[in-house]
Design a protein around this motif. Structure first.
Motif, PDB file in Angstrom:
ATOM      1  N   LEU A 201      32.602  54.218-130.439  1.00  0.00           N
ATOM      2  CA  LEU A 201      33.002  55.289-131.353  1.00  0.00           C
ATOM      3  C   LEU A 201      31.970  56.404-131.308  1.00  0.00           C
ATOM      4  O   LEU A 201      30.855  56.233-130.788  1.00  0.00           O
ATOM      5  CB  LEU A 201      33.162  54.745-132.786  1.00  0.00           C
ATOM      6  N   SER A 202      32.313  57.526-131.850  1.00  0.00           N
ATOM      7  CA  SER A 202      31.420  58.686-131.866  1.00  0.00           C
ATOM      8  C   SER A 202      30.413  58.552-133.014  1.00  0.00           C
ATOM      9  O   SER A 202      30.779  58.168-134.140  1.00  0.00           O
ATOM     10  CB  SER A 202      32.240  59.977-132.033  1.00  0.00           C
ATOM     11  N   LEU A 203      29.171  58.885-132.722  1.00  0.00           N
ATOM     12  CA  LEU A 203      28.102  58.790-133.717  1.00  0.00           C
ATOM     13  C   LEU A 203      27.774  60.146-134.336  1.00  0.00           C
ATOM     14  O   LEU A 203      26.769  60.262-135.040  1.00  0.00           O
ATOM     15  CB  LEU A 203      26.838  58.215-133.063  1.00  0.00           C
ATOM     16  N   GLN A 204      28.581  61.148-134.099  1.00  0.00           N
ATOM     17  CA  GLN A 204      28.292  62.484-134.608  1.00  0.00           C
ATOM     18  C   GLN A 204      28.980  62.775-135.950  1.00  0.00           C
ATOM     19  O   GLN A 204      28.832  63.864-136.493  1.00  0.00           O
ATOM     20  CB  GLN A 204      28.694  63.527-133.573  1.00  0.00           C
ATOM     21  N   GLY A 205      29.708  61.800-136.495  1.00  0.00           N
ATOM     22  CA  GLY A 205      30.316  61.974-137.805  1.00  0.00           C
ATOM     23  C   GLY A 205      29.425  61.431-138.904  1.00  0.00           C
ATOM     24  O   GLY A 205      28.241  61.104-138.708  1.00  0.00           O
ATOM     25  N   MET A 206      30.006  61.322-140.095  1.00  0.00           N
ATOM     26  CA  MET A 206      29.263  60.823-141.238  1.00  0.00           C
ATOM     27  C   MET A 206      28.894  59.360-141.061  1.00  0.00           C
ATOM     28  O   MET A 206      27.780  58.946-141.418  1.00  0.00           O
ATOM     29  CB  MET A 206      30.095  61.010-142.508  1.00  0.00           C
ATOM     30  N   ILE A 207      29.815  58.582-140.506  1.00  0.00           N
ATOM     31  CA  ILE A 207      29.509  57.158-140.269  1.00  0.00           C
ATOM     32  C   ILE A 207      28.378  57.016-139.259  1.00  0.00           C
ATOM     33  O   ILE A 207      27.479  56.178-139.413  1.00  0.00           O
ATOM     34  CB  ILE A 207      30.782  56.429-139.786  1.00  0.00           C
ATOM     35  N   GLY A 208      28.411  57.846-138.243  1.00  0.00           N
ATOM     36  CA  GLY A 208      27.351  57.789-137.249  1.00  0.00           C
ATOM     37  C   GLY A 208      26.000  58.185-137.804  1.00  0.00           C
ATOM     38  O   GLY A 208      24.961  57.590-137.440  1.00  0.00           O
ATOM     39  N   ILE A 209      25.975  59.161-138.706  1.00  0.00           N
ATOM     40  CA  ILE A 209      24.693  59.579-139.304  1.00  0.00           C
ATOM     41  C   ILE A 209      24.115  58.470-140.175  1.00  0.00           C
ATOM     42  O   ILE A 209      22.915  58.162-140.132  1.00  0.00           O
ATOM     43  CB  ILE A 209      24.900  60.876-140.114  1.00  0.00           C
ATOM     44  N   ILE A 210      24.984  57.839-140.997  1.00  0.00           N
ATOM     45  CA  ILE A 210      24.511  56.745-141.853  1.00  0.00           C
ATOM     46  C   ILE A 210      24.029  55.568-141.012  1.00  0.00           C
ATOM     47  O   ILE A 210      22.970  54.967-141.288  1.00  0.00           O
ATOM     48  CB  ILE A 210      25.639  56.318-142.816  1.00  0.00           C
ATOM     49  N   LEU A 211      24.779  55.226-139.988  1.00  0.00           N
ATOM     50  CA  LEU A 211      24.388  54.109-139.110  1.00  0.00           C
ATOM     51  C   LEU A 211      23.094  54.415-138.365  1.00  0.00           C
ATOM     52  O   LEU A 211      22.229  53.539-138.224  1.00  0.00           O
ATOM     53  CB  LEU A 211      25.520  53.821-138.124  1.00  0.00           C
ATOM     54  N   THR A 212      22.936  55.648-137.936  1.00  0.00           N
ATOM     55  CA  THR A 212      21.714  56.031-137.227  1.00  0.00           C
ATOM     56  C   THR A 212      20.500  55.964-138.145  1.00  0.00           C
ATOM     57  O   THR A 212      19.430  55.472-137.748  1.00  0.00           O
ATOM     58  CB  THR A 212      21.863  57.450-136.651  1.00  0.00           C
ATOM     59  N   ALA A 252      17.041  57.620-131.229  1.00  0.00           N
ATOM     60  CA  ALA A 252      18.345  57.783-131.893  1.00  0.00           C
ATOM     61  C   ALA A 252      19.007  59.087-131.492  1.00  0.00           C
ATOM     62  O   ALA A 252      20.246  59.141-131.322  1.00  0.00           O
ATOM     63  CB  ALA A 252      18.157  57.700-133.416  1.00  0.00           C
ATOM     64  N   LEU A 253      18.237  60.136-131.329  1.00  0.00           N
ATOM     65  CA  LEU A 253      18.812  61.416-130.905  1.00  0.00           C
ATOM     66  C   LEU A 253      19.394  61.299-129.485  1.00  0.00           C
ATOM     67  O   LEU A 253      20.438  61.911-129.195  1.00  0.00           O
ATOM     68  CB  LEU A 253      17.740  62.512-130.947  1.00  0.00           C
ATOM     69  N   ILE A 254      18.744  60.517-128.636  1.00  0.00           N
ATOM     70  CA  ILE A 254      19.282  60.309-127.291  1.00  0.00           C
ATOM     71  C   ILE A 254      20.601  59.551-127.359  1.00  0.00           C
ATOM     72  O   ILE A 254      21.557  59.842-126.616  1.00  0.00           O
ATOM     73  CB  ILE A 254      18.258  59.545-126.414  1.00  0.00           C
ATOM     74  N   SER A 255      20.683  58.596-128.304  1.00  0.00           N
ATOM     75  CA  SER A 255      21.914  57.806-128.411  1.00  0.00           C
ATOM     76  C   SER A 255      23.060  58.616-129.001  1.00  0.00           C
ATOM     77  O   SER A 255      24.226  58.462-128.596  1.00  0.00           O
ATOM     78  CB  SER A 255      21.651  56.572-129.285  1.00  0.00           C
ATOM     79  N   VAL A 256      22.761  59.500-129.959  1.00  0.00           N
ATOM     80  CA  VAL A 256      23.824  60.238-130.644  1.00  0.00           C
ATOM     81  C   VAL A 256      24.329  61.396-129.785  1.00  0.00           C
ATOM     82  O   VAL A 256      25.537  61.598-129.609  1.00  0.00           O
ATOM     83  CB  VAL A 256      23.330  60.760-132.010  1.00  0.00           C
ATOM     84  N   PHE A 257      23.398  62.141-129.239  1.00  0.00           N
ATOM     85  CA  PHE A 257      23.776  63.338-128.479  1.00  0.00           C
ATOM     86  C   PHE A 257      23.676  63.051-126.996  1.00  0.00           C
ATOM     87  O   PHE A 257      23.226  63.802-126.212  1.00  0.00           O
ATOM     88  CB  PHE A 257      22.889  64.508-128.879  1.00  0.00           C
TER      89      PHE A 257
END
Length: 257
Positions: A201-212, A252-257
């Motif tokens: 799934l994409s980590l750039q949404g709200m769920i991704g921010i909380i999980l990160t 984490a920034l490498i994983s999200v973006f």
């Protein structure tokens, strides 16, 4: 003629006569006698001292059996010592510093943040687990279409160097570079879970921010807990957790973006 005979008799007077030749013999008779006397000292008439065939010593009889010769060689004490030392040698993985029991205990300590860390085990220089976790983190990023192996190893090396300098300034006992790299590498395990979620799934949404944010706190809390227990730095966990959070935030920034 009478004068000539007188001249012949008066020409040379000598006491030498022909009769003395038989007595002198020019010295040949004396030397021959000397040689005969020299070689005549040994009596050749005596028999030679060869042993008779019946007087030879008998050979020792063969006491072994057929296809089973007698044991004539006994190993030296040094050889027996070497053979026993081979049996007492530790396994190859233990000589290389790879202990699966310790790797499993460190992994459980990271996965369970509330578990008390064993300082004697965490203070070891174990790089087998961190190398596997870094490779797994790069592989999960690769599944997301991100070829970031160079960034992973580069940021890991710079982060370990910075934490090594910081911990040596903060702790009284000091710490080795291998120990810092081992702890930070083991605490990278929750970041592998984050990158695995990024595949699905994409980590750039709200769920991704909380999980990160949760994964960054998990990694930094586990690393600070291990450093505090290994270096006896009571009351300084928040000071150690802050630079750890900065380091894992870059991953984490490498994983999200």
């Amino acid at each position: 003629m009478a004068g000539f005979d007188n001249f012949n008799t008066d020409f040379y007077q000598s006491s030498y006569s022909v009769d003395d030749q038989s007595q002198v013999g020019y010295g040949y008779s004396n030397t021959e006698n000397a040689h005969n006397k020299q070689y005549g000292q040994y009596d050749y008439s005596q028999p030679m001292g060869y042993p008779s065939p019946g007087m030879m010593q008998p050979q020792q009889p063969y006491t072994g059996q057929i296809f089973q010769p007698t044991q004539t060689y006994t190993p030296s004490p040094s050889q027996s010592m070497y053979s026993s030392s081979f049996d007492d040698e530790p396994p190859l993985l233990e000589e290389l510093g790879i202990n699966f029991d310790h790797i499993w205990q460190k992994t459980l300590t990271v996965l369970h943040p509330m578990k008390v860390a064993d300082g004697s085990i965490m203070n070891e220089t174990d790089l087998a687990g961190p190398m596997v976790f870094c490779l797994a983190f790069g592989a999960t990023l690769l599944l997301s279409g991100k070829i970031q192996f160079g960034y992973v190893y580069g940021i890991s090396a710079i982060g370990c160097l910075g934490m090594y300098c910081l911990l040596n300034l903060m702790s009284m006992t000091g710490v080795s570079f291998g120990c810092v790299a081992s702890v930070l590498g083991y605490c990278l395990l929750p970041m592998i879970l984050l990158s695995s979620f990024g595949v699905l799934l994409s980590l750039q949404g709200m769920i991704g921010i909380i999980l990160t944010a949760a994964i960054i706190g998990w990694c930094s809390f586990s690393a600070s807990k291990i450093f505090i227990s290994a270096l006896a730095m009571d009351g300084q966990q928040l000071l150690v957790a802050y630079p750890c959070a900065l380091l894992y935030g870059v991953f984490a920034l490498i994983s999200v973006f």
